[in-house]
Enzyme design. Structure first.
Site, PDB file in Angstrom:
ATOM      1  N   HIS A 132      55.689  65.687  85.796  1.00 43.89           N
ATOM      2  CA  HIS A 132      55.816  64.493  86.624  1.00 43.89           C
ATOM      3  C   HIS A 132      54.823  63.449  86.104  1.00 43.89           C
ATOM      4  CE1 HIS A 132      55.354  62.002  90.272  1.00 43.89           C
ATOM      5  NE2 HIS A 132      56.494  62.505  90.707  1.00 43.89           N
ATOM      6  N   ASP A 209      49.895  71.671  88.508  1.00 45.85           N
ATOM      7  CA  ASP A 209      50.563  70.839  89.497  1.00 45.85           C
ATOM      8  C   ASP A 209      51.499  71.752  90.287  1.00 45.85           C
ATOM      9  OD1 ASP A 209      52.136  69.157  90.986  1.00 45.85           O
ATOM     10  OD2 ASP A 209      52.867  67.965  89.296  1.00 45.85           O
ATOM     11  N   GLN A 212      55.677  71.311  93.546  1.00 50.53           N
ATOM     12  CA  GLN A 212      57.007  71.889  93.746  1.00 50.53           C
ATOM     13  C   GLN A 212      56.958  73.414  93.869  1.00 50.53           C
ATOM     14  OE1 GLN A 212      59.751  70.069  94.164  1.00 50.53           O
ATOM     15  NE2 GLN A 212      58.790  68.097  93.735  1.00 50.53           N
ATOM     16  N   LYS A 235      55.624  67.487 101.037  1.00 46.13           N
ATOM     17  CA  LYS A 235      56.720  68.274 100.477  1.00 46.13           C
ATOM     18  C   LYS A 235      56.807  69.668 101.106  1.00 46.13           C
ATOM     19  CE  LYS A 235      56.349  66.014  95.940  1.00 46.13           C
ATOM     20  NZ  LYS A 235      57.502  65.100  96.021  1.00 46.13           N
ATOM     21  N   CYS A 374      60.459  60.251  88.279  1.00 48.04           N
ATOM     22  CA  CYS A 374      59.082  60.147  87.776  1.00 48.04           C
ATOM     23  C   CYS A 374      58.849  61.146  86.639  1.00 48.04           C
ATOM     24  CB  CYS A 374      58.065  60.369  88.896  1.00 48.04           C
ATOM     25  SG  CYS A 374      58.065  59.060  90.128  1.00 48.04           S
TER      26      CYS A 374
END
Length: 417
Positions: A132, A209, A212, A235, A374
């Site tokens: 991202h 990261d 997700q 999220k 993104c």
């Protein structure tokens, strides 16, 4: 939400979970809302909405600064949420949990604080082709500031990281490797534990990261052994504007503050300041108190379901989605098979622009994301400007997949494919 406290995997009533989310109760033109954009932001259960309302209506006060009842309760709830998140990700200590504005804020904190203190001209920073923008741009800025060199890990045609690239860049002994735990476009779930082990063998730190990943599967930061892990509340059923940075305590202790101001200090004089202890050293100013408390409630909600159950539900749902979508003529799917696939499913349908396709689906009350997500470097690698993305979560069922497929067939008729 119907969940047994004993055999959870067999008793989660996935159909009833939808009833916990007020926004999903609406319909349009007789069609129920099919929300397939949780990769961008998840919907919020009523318990989270109620927690925000309770904070503002019953004990709204600043944290850490008051000795009166409202402030003490606010502080207690704020710090209780930190402990909940510590346990949720299996951090060693609540002091390793830093509240930020979002995953982007968490990554920027590391890039600016750790990066400016440790990265020099000629050093190497590595990130992957599937990142991202929030895990690309901060490292580019750090490179421009310090004269460090950027290196990249590329992907295979079926959406996996190239291990030969990982081996190649690690031979250069980079300062840090930044990698997503799960791609927000391809859905690829990366083997973080193996990547971290390989990186540490050459002295390279790893930032993960997990934006997700944390909402969709068990995250154990000690098992991963990652040095930094970033994720965001919105999220994972929580409010917007609140994120988390996990960092190993010894690293956080050694890092200078990112922001200066109130609450991150122990004492201030005209010419010098002594900073606060962890985690407050990195939490300058009045924080998003309601957001932290709401995120704590969201973590409670997910923990009651069980993250293993969340992952298995989504794995079955994505497997079904990939099977059904593959039967739509002219549709191109991106990413790996279901066993290595997270909640995001990206595709293109013939020569229909993703924005046009999303508009047709919206007329059917189906919400999907269209664009570059993104992740423009990844779009370049895939050879397309954009994709349509359906991203699934706990409140989705196979009925939602069927509605999506039906909408795609309608789009084929509209655009005469």
């Amino acid at each position: 939400m119907a969940v047994s406290t004993t055999t959870r995997a067999q008793t989660v009533d996935w159909d009833s979970i939808r009833n916990d989310f007020p926004v999903l109760q609406q319909s349009h033109n007789g069609k129920r809302l099919v929300y397939l954009d949780s990769g961008a932001t998840s919907q919020k259960p009523k318990v989270v909405i109620d927690a925000l309302n309770e904070y503002y209506s019953r004990y709204n006060a600043n944290v850490h600064r008051g000795v009166y009842k409202l402030s003490e309760e606010s502080t207690a709830r704020y710090e209780e949420a930190r402990v909940k998140i510590q346990k949720f990700i299996n951090a060693r200590s609540p002091k390793e949990v830093i509240f930020t504005s979002n995953a982007t804020g968490s990554i920027n904190l590391v890039a600016y604080s750790w990066g400016r203190a440790n990265v020099r001209q000629g050093d190497i920073i590595v990130f992957t082709e599937m990142e991202h923008h929030s895990n690309i741009v901060p490292w580019q800025i750090l490179s421009q500031m310090t004269g460090a060199r950027l290196e990249f890990v590329h992907i295979t045609d079926d959406g996996y990281l190239r291990w030969e690239d990982i081996d190649r860049v690690l031979q250069l002994r980079p300062k840090i490797l930044a990698v997503t735990a799960a791609s927000n476009v391809l859905g690829t779930i990366n083997p973080i534990e193996e990547i971290v082990k390989a990186a540490h063998s050459v002295g390279t730190l790893v930032l993960v990261d997990a934006a997700q990943a944390a909402p969709h599967m068990p995250v154990d930061v000690q098992k991963w052994d990652a040095d930094f892990v970033a994720f965001t509340g919105h999220k994972m059923l929580g409010p917007t504007g609140i994120g988390v940075l996990y960092g190993k305590r010894e690293l956080l202790e050694s890092m200078p503050p990112f922001f200066g101001g109130g609450d991150m200090i122990r004492e201030v004089h005209l010419e010098w300041t002594r900073y606060n202890d962890l985690p407050w050293k990195f939490e300058a100013g009045t924080p998003h108190i309601a957001g932290v408390i709401g995120l704590g409630v969201a973590v409670d909600y997910l923990s009651a379901i069980g993250m293993e159950n969340v992952r298995e539900h989504e794995r079955e749902l994505v497997e079904y989605a990939l099977e059904q979508l593959s039967q739509v003529p002219d549709l191109v799917l991106y990413g790996p098979p279901a066993k290595d696939h997270g909640s995001a499913v990206s595709f293109n349908l013939g020569d229909i622009h993703p924005h046009d396709l999303a508009h047709i689906l919206d007329q059917e009350n189906i919400a999907v994301r269209a664009g570059h997500h993104c992740a423009q470097p990844l779009m370049e690698r895939l050879g397309c400007a954009a994709t349509t993305r359906a991203s699934f979560y706990i409140y989705n069922t196979k009925e939602d997949v069927d509605a999506l497929v039906e909408g795609l067939w309608k789009a084929r008729e509209v655009f005469k494919l």
